[in-house]
Design an enzyme around this catalytic site. Sequence first.
Site, short mmCIF file in Angstrom:
data_model
loop_
_atom_site.label_atom_id
_atom_site.label_comp_id
_atom_site.label_asym_id
_atom_site.label_seq_id
_atom_site.Cartn_x
_atom_site.Cartn_y
_atom_site.Cartn_z
CE LYS A 24 -3.31 -2.91 0.07
NZ LYS A 24 -3.86 -3.33 -1.22
N GLY A 76 -9.45 -4.08 6.24
CA GLY A 76 -9.47 -3.38 7.53
C GLY A 76 -8.63 -4.03 8.61
CE LYS A 128 -7.26 15.91 8.90
NZ LYS A 128 -7.19 15.96 10.39
CE1 TYR A 129 -11.29 6.74 10.81
CE2 TYR A 129 -12.20 8.56 12.08
CZ TYR A 129 -12.34 7.31 11.50
OH TYR A 129 -13.53 6.64 11.61
CD GLU A 180 -6.68 -0.65 0.12
OE1 GLU A 180 -7.18 -1.61 -0.50
OE2 GLU A 180 -6.78 -0.49 1.33
NE ARG A 228 -10.96 -7.88 -6.02
CZ ARG A 228 -10.57 -7.09 -5.02
NH1 ARG A 228 -9.29 -6.96 -4.74
NH2 ARG A 228 -11.46 -6.43 -4.30
CB VAL A 288 -17.91 -8.65 -5.66
CG1 VAL A 288 -19.34 -9.14 -5.43
CG2 VAL A 288 -16.91 -9.59 -5.00
NE ARG A 326 -20.40 -7.12 -2.64
CZ ARG A 326 -19.09 -7.16 -2.51
NH1 ARG A 326 -18.53 -8.03 -1.66
NH2 ARG A 326 -18.31 -6.36 -3.22
C1 MV4 Z 1 -9.48 5.14 5.87
C2 MV4 Z 1 -10.60 5.61 6.58
C3 MV4 Z 1 -10.53 6.88 7.12
N1 MV4 Z 1 -9.44 7.65 6.94
N2 MV4 Z 1 -8.41 5.94 5.71
C4 MV4 Z 1 -10.88 0.62 5.48
C5 MV4 Z 1 -10.31 -0.48 4.66
C6 MV4 Z 1 -9.29 0.13 3.79
N3 MV4 Z 1 -9.27 -0.44 2.50
C7 MV4 Z 1 -9.47 1.58 3.87
N4 MV4 Z 1 -10.33 1.83 4.98
C8 MV4 Z 1 -10.48 3.07 5.50
N5 MV4 Z 1 -9.45 3.93 5.34
C9 MV4 Z 1 -8.39 7.16 6.25
N6 MV4 Z 1 -7.31 7.92 6.11
C10 MV4 Z 1 -11.69 4.76 6.75
C11 MV4 Z 1 -11.63 3.47 6.20
C12 MV4 Z 1 -12.82 2.67 6.38
C13 MV4 Z 1 -13.59 2.27 5.29
C14 MV4 Z 1 -13.25 2.58 3.98
C15 MV4 Z 1 -14.01 2.17 2.91
C16 MV4 Z 1 -15.18 1.46 3.14
C17 MV4 Z 1 -15.55 1.15 4.41
C18 MV4 Z 1 -14.77 1.54 5.50
C19 MV4 Z 1 -15.16 1.22 6.80
C20 MV4 Z 1 -14.39 1.59 7.85
C21 MV4 Z 1 -13.22 2.33 7.65
#
Ligand code: MV4
Length: 447
Positions: A116, A165, A201-202, A287, A291, A294, A337
Amino acid sequence: MFDKVLIANRGEIALRIHRACREMGIQTVAVHSTADSDAMHVRLADESVCIGPPPARDSYLNIPAILAAATIAGADAIHPGYGFLSENARFAEAVEAHGFTFIGPTPEHIRMMGDKIIAKQTAAALGLPLVPGSPGPVETRDEVVALGERFGWPVLVKAVAGGGGRGMKVVSDAAAAAEAFSLARAEAKAAFGNDSVYVEKYLARPRHIEIQVLGDGKGAGIHLGERDCSLQRRHQKVLEEAPSPALNAEQRQRIGELAAAAVRKLKYRGAGTLEFLFQDGEFYFIEMNTRLQVEHPITEAVTGIDLVREQIRIANGAPLGMTQDDIVIQGHAIECRINAEHPETFVPCPGRVVDYHPPGGLGVRVDSGLYTGYVMPPYYDSMVAKLIVNGGTRNECLMRLRRSLEEFVIGGIDTTIPLHLRIVGEQSFIDGEYDIHWLEKLVGLKR
Ligand code: MV4
């Protein structure tokens, strides 16, 4: 064109690939575990080879067995579907080393996007917007604290090998950094055998928007619009729609063009998806999936393009069958789904299907390996059907979806059809107003 394709997968996606092959005049070889001898994908294929016992690691993940099956059957190419070996760079390499064509991207692109951090660094170089965060791996708690102070709390610690996750921890403040950091590392190590982590950052209330792309591997590349995949529970998507009700025309065009330009610069080959978080009018790349996904049928429904056919044509060395100008998003599509699970507790419910009556009519597609009398084995994913509905407008699509869910009969096992009926009755869903946390709040199982 290929004479014979081996389908290294099971369930509805194996059927989906078989159907594209059949329409192209290509023979199909199914592979299956001993638990899947009576599966629909085995029944429909021209030939089938048993590749091992029920556990996936001994069958659908068993690379030598799959290559042996391809050799015995005289296949020209292998389609990996999704899940299983679809994003395994070593599998793609082994397929090519044995003289078969891998229907997918190059091993180099699979490997690049599987890491990643490398994926994000590549995305940055390609001009895609990123979530602010660490430029590389983070090795100490102190670095997490410094990044939190710099970008503002909370921050998110994520596994470099991540997905689903796992190995992901929200850090609310400096005091929480030490524990979250070591938890994320331990989880990442256990899940992926790699404890490398990075920090972002979140984003508190984003939507999950992904762009479908196709590349010919020689520098041509197009996008096929977006899918809104925000409705998920525990990182499992539940319902997806295209186009996203959250984007305006300018935002849609901007992110589509950025994604297509990235595919061209990468010389990406085959179908792929660029995943973004979308919040307050801004996109943030997270990301890339190398592929078929679904939820690809909703893109097929609004573009009229057969994505599996395109994958096969590209793998055979053909140029893209269309230019960006040929792509027109028409109407609206939603996929549900349907899992063999209790609709409230989500406890899996494999077993015998005593009644199976899928819905039909204009704008209704069901991708499923179910049939009356089928005994669903307990070893694999619980998704048993995808209901894909499309209409001229989102509203028409919603009416048709409600009707189709009511018409769907799957007797003998619990399914999540009642959950979908509940979702389509919710006013904020009807209004298109939801984010990635909305469904978990609705079903009351927010951790
Ligand atoms: C995040 C986010 C918030 N902030 N990144 C979850 C799995 C992964 N592929 C990316 N994910 C997330 N990344 C930042 N900087 C929140 C999530 C996330 C999420 C993302 C897409 C679909 C559902 C989710 C559920 C929880 C958290």
